[in-house]
Design an enzyme around this catalytic site. Structure first.
Site, PDB file in Angstrom:
ATOM      1  N   ASP A  65     -18.384  25.564  26.433  1.00 20.21           N
ATOM      2  CA  ASP A  65     -17.545  27.195  26.938  1.00 20.21           C
ATOM      3  C   ASP A  65     -16.209  26.657  27.326  1.00 20.21           C
ATOM      4  OD1 ASP A  65     -19.561  28.622  26.937  1.00 20.21           O
ATOM      5  OD2 ASP A  65     -20.527  28.273  28.333  1.00 20.21           O
ATOM      6  N   HIS A  75     -24.302  29.872  30.870  1.00 21.86           N
ATOM      7  CA  HIS A  75     -24.000  29.618  30.114  1.00 21.86           C
ATOM      8  C   HIS A  75     -24.392  31.054  29.115  1.00 21.86           C
ATOM      9  CE1 HIS A  75     -22.790  28.310  25.800  1.00 21.86           C
ATOM     10  NE2 HIS A  75     -24.112  28.688  26.375  1.00 21.86           N
TER      11      HIS A  75
HETATM   12  N1  LIG Z   1     -25.847  24.424  26.457  1.00 21.98           N
HETATM   13  C1  LIG Z   1     -25.233  25.157  25.261  1.00 21.98           C
HETATM   14  O1  LIG Z   1     -24.062  25.211  25.242  1.00 21.98           O
HETATM   15  C2  LIG Z   1     -25.701  25.323  24.372  1.00 21.98           C
HETATM   16  C3  LIG Z   1     -27.150  25.059  23.341  1.00 21.98           C
HETATM   17  N2  LIG Z   1     -27.519  24.865  22.466  1.00 21.98           N
HETATM   18  C4  LIG Z   1     -29.198  25.214  22.882  1.00 21.98           C
HETATM   19  O2  LIG Z   1     -29.830  23.791  22.286  1.00 21.98           O
HETATM   20  C5  LIG Z   1     -31.091  23.872  21.024  1.00 21.98           C
HETATM   21  C6  LIG Z   1     -30.944  23.115  20.353  1.00 21.98           C
HETATM   22  O3  LIG Z   1     -30.257  23.428  19.239  1.00 21.98           O
HETATM   23  P1  LIG Z   1     -30.445  22.960  18.124  1.00 21.98           P
HETATM   24  O4  LIG Z   1     -30.381  21.650  17.631  1.00 21.98           O
HETATM   25  O5  LIG Z   1     -29.846  24.395  17.212  1.00 21.98           O
HETATM   26  O6  LIG Z   1     -32.071  23.696  17.427  1.00 21.98           O
HETATM   27  P2  LIG Z   1     -32.800  23.141  16.852  1.00 21.98           P
HETATM   28  O7  LIG Z   1     -33.880  24.251  16.158  1.00 21.98           O
HETATM   29  O8  LIG Z   1     -32.496  23.053  15.329  1.00 21.98           O
HETATM   30  O9  LIG Z   1     -33.659  21.493  16.612  1.00 21.98           O
HETATM   31  C7  LIG Z   1     -34.800  21.703  18.100  1.00 21.98           C
HETATM   32  C8  LIG Z   1     -35.132  20.410  17.923  1.00 21.98           C
HETATM   33  O10 LIG Z   1     -36.483  20.715  19.306  1.00 21.98           O
HETATM   34  C9  LIG Z   1     -37.419  19.551  18.444  1.00 21.98           C
HETATM   35  N3  LIG Z   1     -38.226  20.374  19.869  1.00 21.98           N
HETATM   36  C10 LIG Z   1     -38.194  21.125  20.167  1.00 21.98           C
HETATM   37  N4  LIG Z   1     -39.429  21.702  21.371  1.00 21.98           N
HETATM   38  C11 LIG Z   1     -39.226  20.454  21.233  1.00 21.98           C
HETATM   39  C12 LIG Z   1     -40.246  19.260  22.956  1.00 21.98           C
HETATM   40  N5  LIG Z   1     -40.266  20.027  23.864  1.00 21.98           N
HETATM   41  N6  LIG Z   1     -39.862  18.294  22.948  1.00 21.98           N
HETATM   42  C13 LIG Z   1     -38.860  17.518  21.696  1.00 21.98           C
HETATM   43  N7  LIG Z   1     -38.171  17.859  20.958  1.00 21.98           N
HETATM   44  C14 LIG Z   1     -38.144  19.234  20.996  1.00 21.98           C
HETATM   45  C15 LIG Z   1     -37.971  20.663  17.294  1.00 21.98           C
HETATM   46  O11 LIG Z   1     -38.599  20.575  16.649  1.00 21.98           O
HETATM   47  C16 LIG Z   1     -36.414  20.189  16.267  1.00 21.98           C
HETATM   48  O12 LIG Z   1     -36.151  19.324  16.502  1.00 21.98           O
HETATM   49  C17 LIG Z   1     -31.363  25.077  21.778  1.00 21.98           C
HETATM   50  O13 LIG Z   1     -32.225  25.972  22.341  1.00 21.98           O
HETATM   51  C18 LIG Z   1     -30.498  25.892  21.614  1.00 21.98           C
HETATM   52  O14 LIG Z   1     -30.219  27.566  22.132  1.00 21.98           O
HETATM   53  C19 LIG Z   1     -26.851  25.478  21.227  1.00 21.98           C
HETATM   54  C20 LIG Z   1     -25.904  25.379  21.266  1.00 21.98           C
HETATM   55  C21 LIG Z   1     -24.835  25.573  22.432  1.00 21.98           C
HETATM   56  O1  LIG Z   2     -25.120  31.170  21.211  1.00 21.69           O
HETATM   57  C1  LIG Z   2     -25.792  30.598  21.417  1.00 21.69           C
HETATM   58  O2  LIG Z   2     -27.731  30.153  21.166  1.00 21.69           O
HETATM   59  C2  LIG Z   2     -26.121  29.076  21.018  1.00 21.69           C
HETATM   60  C3  LIG Z   2     -25.253  28.499  22.021  1.00 21.69           C
HETATM   61  O3  LIG Z   2     -25.247  28.245  23.302  1.00 21.69           O
HETATM   62  C4  LIG Z   2     -23.958  29.024  22.147  1.00 21.69           C
HETATM   63  O4  LIG Z   2     -23.063  28.269  20.144  1.00 21.69           O
HETATM   64  O5  LIG Z   2     -22.910  28.512  22.657  1.00 21.69           O
END
Ligand SMILES: NC(=O)C1=CN([C@@H]2O[C@H](COP(=O)(O)OP(=O)(O)OC[C@H]3O[C@@H](n4cnc5c(N)ncnc54)[C@H](O)[C@@H]3O)[C@@H](O)[C@H]2O)C=CC1
Ligand SMILES: O=C([O-])CC(=O)C(=O)O
Length: 328
Positions: free
Chosen positions: A162, A190
């Site tokens: 952000d 967030h």
């Molecule tokens: N804080 C922030 O600014 C942001 C947060 N996110 C969040 O990050 C997270 C991951 O996003 P992506 O990589 O795009 O998702 P993705 O679905 O591509 O990857 C997530 C991975 O986590 C694994 N996983 C699920 N539960 C698990 C567990 N208990 N232990 C270990 N691995 C586990 C899944 O098998 C998958 O491979 C989501 O919650 C998303 O909303 C995404 C973008 C920004």
């Molecule tokens: O928007 C979402 O779900 C993933 C995220 O947290 C971001 O891009 O800020």
């Protein structure tokens, strides 16, 4: 003499953020070009996920990173977090179109209870934890509460994406180089209620607020654009942001570990009552970092508009954190 390797655990290592993150950690972009790392990678105990993780590990090997001193694949957090110095908790279900991040609370809360407990038992007592998985602030709160033997201050949530988004929007509006902005911050959760605040921001000592001088733009364009950027990316890509999220995770951990050289950065950290935020709430604050510790910037004036925004994002966080009380 070369440094002793440090242990870096990454969950969700075969996911899309993982794929944008691991290679940069292994190349030294997070902890420094002189710091060897051992990657301790966690994925769910599912054949497809574990196979995907094997593939990622093959690619890491094929990069021949001189700083990569070891790679481990795990399906159990008790092994993945053993003695870890840094833990990037990325693994969780991402949201799809039409969902808010808070909709993920029920699906993801159990993951962070279990992982908090495992960190409590086996991680280094100085482990630095960054929660990326959404809803990030509340998941960090859950992990922190599930790890009573570790210092609460070691649990942080990612607000850096952000912060970076805000910097980029301001640079485009006012016509400065994005790297030149100082003293920017994002308060709160967030989520779309976050309050990106450029009242104190400067470029070459000049006030960004004075340069822009447009409160209607702040309220009606800037804040909604930054707040809803994640949803805009999901709408455009069909998937949530991954490379920019990984980049922000690198920025967050690098600054925490190596220092921000006096500059402000935004981190979601447990409050100690600063700015009227109740103790323990994991909230986005302006911080400076030095010697592996962060310090919330104090003494900033909060005007009526800012107070209203801070109250709104706090109320949302309190609602989320009340909603998970029964799990803790
Ligand atoms: N804080 C922030 O600014 C942001 C947060 N996110 C969040 O990050 C997270 C991951 O996003 P992506 O990589 O795009 O998702 P993705 O679905 O591509 O990857 C997530 C991975 O986590 C694994 N996983 C699920 N539960 C698990 C567990 N208990 N232990 C270990 N691995 C586990 C899944 O098998 C998958 O491979 C989501 O919650 C998303 O909303 C995404 C973008 C920004
Ligand atoms: O928007 C979402 O779900 C993933 C995220 O947290 C971001 O891009 O800020």
């Amino acid at each position: 003499m070369s440094k002793k390797p440090v242990r870096v655990a990454v969950t969700g290592a075969a996911g899309q953020i993982g794929y944008a993150l691991l290679f940069r950690i292994a190349s030294g972009e997070m902890l420094g070009k002189d710091q060897p790392v051992i990657l301790q990678l966690l994925e769910i105990p599912d054949e497809k996920a574990q196979n995907a993780l094997k593939g990622v590990i093959m690619e890491l090997e094929d990069c021949a990173f001189p700083l990569l001193a070891g790679i481990e694949a795990h399906s159990d957090p008790m092994q993945a977090f053993k003695d870890t110095d840094y833990a990037l908790l990325v693994g969780a279900r991402p949201r799809g179109p039409g969902m808010e991040r808070a909709d993920l609370l029920a699906a993801n809360a159990q993951i962070f209870t279990a992982q908090g407990k495992a960190l409590n038992q086996v991680a280094s007592r100085n482990v630095k934890v960054l929660v990326v998985g959404n809803p990030a602030n509340t998941n960090a709160y859950i992990a922190m509460k599930s790890a009573p033997d570790l210092p609460a201050k070691n649990f942080t949530a990612m607000l850096r994406l952000d912060h970076n988004r805000a910097a980029s929007q301001l640079a485009a509006k006012a016509g400065f180089k994005v790297g030149d902005v100082r003293k920017l911050t994002v308060w709160g959760n967030h989520s779309p209620t976050m309050y990106a605040d450029y009242r104190f921001a400067t470029v070459d000592g000049k006030s960004v607020k004075d340069m822009i001088d447009d409160q209607a733009w702040n309220k009606d364009v800037f804040l909604p654009t930054v707040g809803k950027r994640g949803a805009a990316i999901i709408a455009a890509r069909g998937l949530s942001s991954a490379a920019s999220a990984a980049n922000a995770a690198i920025d967050h951990m690098r600054d925490w570990a190596l220092g921000s050289q006096g500059e402000w950065v935004t981190m979601g950290v447990p409050s100690n009552g600063e700015y009227g935020i109740p103790k323990g709430i994991v909230f986005g604050f302006p911080v400076t970092t030095e010697n592996g510790e962060y310090k919330i910037v104090d003494g900033l004036e909060i005007d009526a508009f800012s107070q209203e925004r801070i109250d709104a994002t706090l109320a949302e966080l309190q609602g989320e954190q009340d909603g998970v009380k029964h799990l803790l």
